[in-house]
Scaffold this motif. Structure first.
Motif, PDB file in Angstrom:
ATOM      1  N   ARG A 272       6.373   5.389   8.507  1.00 27.44           N
ATOM      2  CA  ARG A 272       8.009   4.832   8.076  1.00 27.44           C
ATOM      3  C   ARG A 272       8.076   3.174   7.458  1.00 27.44           C
ATOM      4  O   ARG A 272       7.709   2.284   8.332  1.00 27.44           O
ATOM      5  N   SER A 278      15.857   3.531  -0.501  1.00 31.33           N
ATOM      6  CA  SER A 278      16.149   4.084  -0.971  1.00 31.33           C
ATOM      7  C   SER A 278      17.059   3.445  -2.652  1.00 31.33           C
ATOM      8  O   SER A 278      17.212   3.553  -3.728  1.00 31.33           O
ATOM      9  N   GLU A 301       8.584  12.219   5.093  1.00 34.26           N
ATOM     10  CA  GLU A 301       8.689  13.285   3.592  1.00 34.26           C
ATOM     11  C   GLU A 301      10.309  13.249   3.296  1.00 34.26           C
ATOM     12  O   GLU A 301      10.347  12.180   1.755  1.00 34.26           O
ATOM     13  N   GLU A 302      11.115  12.142   4.065  1.00 29.00           N
ATOM     14  CA  GLU A 302      12.369  12.154   3.486  1.00 29.00           C
ATOM     15  C   GLU A 302      12.209  10.949   2.663  1.00 29.00           C
ATOM     16  O   GLU A 302      13.079  10.328   1.309  1.00 29.00           O
ATOM     17  N   GLU A 303      11.767   9.589   3.191  1.00 24.10           N
ATOM     18  CA  GLU A 303      11.037   8.541   1.967  1.00 24.10           C
ATOM     19  C   GLU A 303      10.463   8.554   1.342  1.00 24.10           C
ATOM     20  O   GLU A 303      11.079   8.258  -0.010  1.00 24.10           O
ATOM     21  N   GLN A 305      10.280  11.824  -0.495  1.00 23.11           N
ATOM     22  CA  GLN A 305      11.408  12.117  -1.485  1.00 23.11           C
ATOM     23  C   GLN A 305      11.944  10.882  -2.488  1.00 23.11           C
ATOM     24  O   GLN A 305      12.274  10.775  -3.457  1.00 23.11           O
ATOM     25  N   GLU A 306      13.153  10.128  -1.280  1.00 24.43           N
ATOM     26  CA  GLU A 306      13.881   9.313  -1.820  1.00 24.43           C
ATOM     27  C   GLU A 306      12.630   8.235  -2.810  1.00 24.43           C
ATOM     28  O   GLU A 306      13.038   7.595  -4.389  1.00 24.43           O
ATOM     29  N   THR A 312      10.037  16.827  -7.515  1.00 19.21           N
ATOM     30  CA  THR A 312       9.148  15.979  -6.631  1.00 19.21           C
ATOM     31  C   THR A 312       7.869  16.767  -6.500  1.00 19.21           C
ATOM     32  O   THR A 312       6.443  15.882  -6.091  1.00 19.21           O
TER      33      THR A 312
END
Length: 440
Positions: A272, A278, A301-303, A305-306, A312
């Motif tokens: 992280r 973003s 995963e969220e980061e 994807q950003e 993706t």
């Protein structure tokens, strides 16, 4: 009965013996005769006998001799993989994908590449009980996983953004360096073809080399090998800001947007980020930089994807550990090559066609100058009413504009925010006015 000298004697049939009274017969104990041949114990059975074995043994087919029930458990067999009972002994066997060594106990991996018709066009690599195909330098694996194809020699400006945080560890950092080298090997490195730069980041960002530093893959790979691990925090957002604002400038070797050379960044992280990713990832993508996100282990995963461009599934790669980095590398090389083939060396500028020269300056330009020259440059552009000067002056103006255009979307975003703020303020005033009229 037979008579002898006016008397008689009693005899017994076979399998019996005359008792001491000389008249009655008893069954003969076959085991007592000692010629039964039982290896362990003899048990009389009516007029015969049976052989039995001690505990832990079983009777062989001959009905007399005994062997251990489980030799493998009873002795220190020394088999590396599997022990198999064989009569009163044992044999060692190996798991699938291995063969027994000459000592009959240790196991060695089979050379699957030599034992099967693998079909790899360039290189076959043993992988446990299977194999995988790889390609020589400058080639990538085709869709069938066996053939190799030449990665296009078309131009690209590519920047690696590599996580050097403490959580990565020095050993895994070496794996990442090999990963970078593998990508470099798939490209044609030269001033006219692929230019590659590399940033390493932790709590700070360090430029290992820029797009203009190396003209050959050999020198570039040597620089990668000599990279020193930073090993501190994980400021991914700061690294993306540095990449966006500096790495793709002409001063660091990027080609002008007017050339439409594809621009791409490969961002590697293992955890992280300690800041926001973003904002600068969005700005990079909005300005035509194709973003590839590679995450391993604790990467969020969220980061990812950003960071990654759309779609993706072609720009985001994740693995639970570093054991599959080779697989990610192959997929990434293939993706970059396909992108080069699709673009055919041309990239649409996010701001559209560049003007021949600056004629009508707009409010957007004030956001595109460096801070120390902001006021002076804005005044020069906004209040100049002189006709175009010499061709040299026109060329200079065009160059400045090209340097600025890459930040034009940032200006558009500021204008959008300002417009939205004004609309919200006007809406509030209208509502207040309606309320006053309603209560009159």
């Amino acid at each position: 009965m037979g008579k002898k000298a006016g008397s008689f004697a009693c005899q017994c049939p076979e399998g019996h013996v005359l008792r001491s009274d000389g008249k009655t017969c008893a069954k003969l104990d076959s085991c007592a005769l000692g010629d039964h041949g039982c290896e362990h114990s003899c048990v009389s059975s009516e007029d015969s006998y049976v052989c039995q074995c001690f505990e832990g043994y079983i009777l062989r087919e001959d009905g007399k001799t005994c062997r251990r029930k489980d030799v493998c458990q009873a002795v220190d067999h020394g088999c590396e993989h599997i022990c198999v009972n064989s009569d009163d002994s044992y044999t060692c066997k190996c798991l699938e994908g291995f063969r027994l060594a000459e000592d009959g106990k240790r196991c060695q991996r089979k050379d699957v590449c030599k034992s099967t018709h693998h079909g790899c066009e360039h290189i076959c690599v043993n992988n446990g009980i299977s194999y995988s195909c790889k390609c020589s330098e400058g080639f990538v694996l085709a869709e069938d996983g066996r053939r190799c194809k030449k990665c296009t020699e078309g131009p690209i400006d590519l920047v690696f953004v590599i996580d050097g945080s403490k959580s990565l560890g020095e050993e895994n950092f070496e794996v990442v360096k090999q990963f970078v080298t593998g990508i470099i090997d798939s490209l044609t490195i030269s001033p006219k073809a692929a230019r590659v730069g590399l940033l390493q980041y932790s709590t700070q960002v360090r430029t290992e080399f820029t797009l203009r530093n190396f003209n050959s893959a050999k020198d570039m790979k040597k620089a990668v090998a000599h990279m020193k691990y930073m090993g501190k925090g994980s400021m991914t957002g700061l690294a993306l800001k540095h990449m966006f604002e500096r790495s793709f400038t002409q001063g660091e070797g990027a080609r002008p947007l007017s050339t439409r050379v594809p621009r791409a960044a490969i961002v590697f992280t293992d955890g992280r980020a300690q800041d926001d990713v973003s904002e600068w990832a969005s700005k990079a993508k909005a300005n035509g930089i194709t973003m590839y996100a590679v995450g391993v282990g604790k990467a969020i995963e969220e980061e990812l994807q950003e960071i990654a461009s759309e779609p993706t599934d072609k720009h985001l790669f994740y693995a639970e550990d570093f054991s599959t980095m080779d697989e990610i590398s192959e997929k990434l090389k293939k993706g970059i090559c396909e992108a080069l083939e699709d673009s055919d060396g041309r990239q649409d500028s996010p701001a559209g066609e560049l003007p021949k020269r600056v004629q009508q300056p707009t409010v957007q330009h004030r956001y595109l100058f460096e801070e120390d020259n902001l006021l002076r440059s804005t005044q020069k552009l906004s209040h100049s009413t002189k006709p175009s000067g010499s061709p040299l002056e026109e060329k200079h103006d065009q160059c400045k504009c090209e340097n600025l255009i890459m930040f034009q979307n940032l200006a558009n975003e500021e204008v959008r925010k300002l417009t939205q703020h004004l609309l919200e303020e006007m809406t509030q005033r209208m509502e207040a006015l309606e309320n006053r009229l309603r209560y009159r």
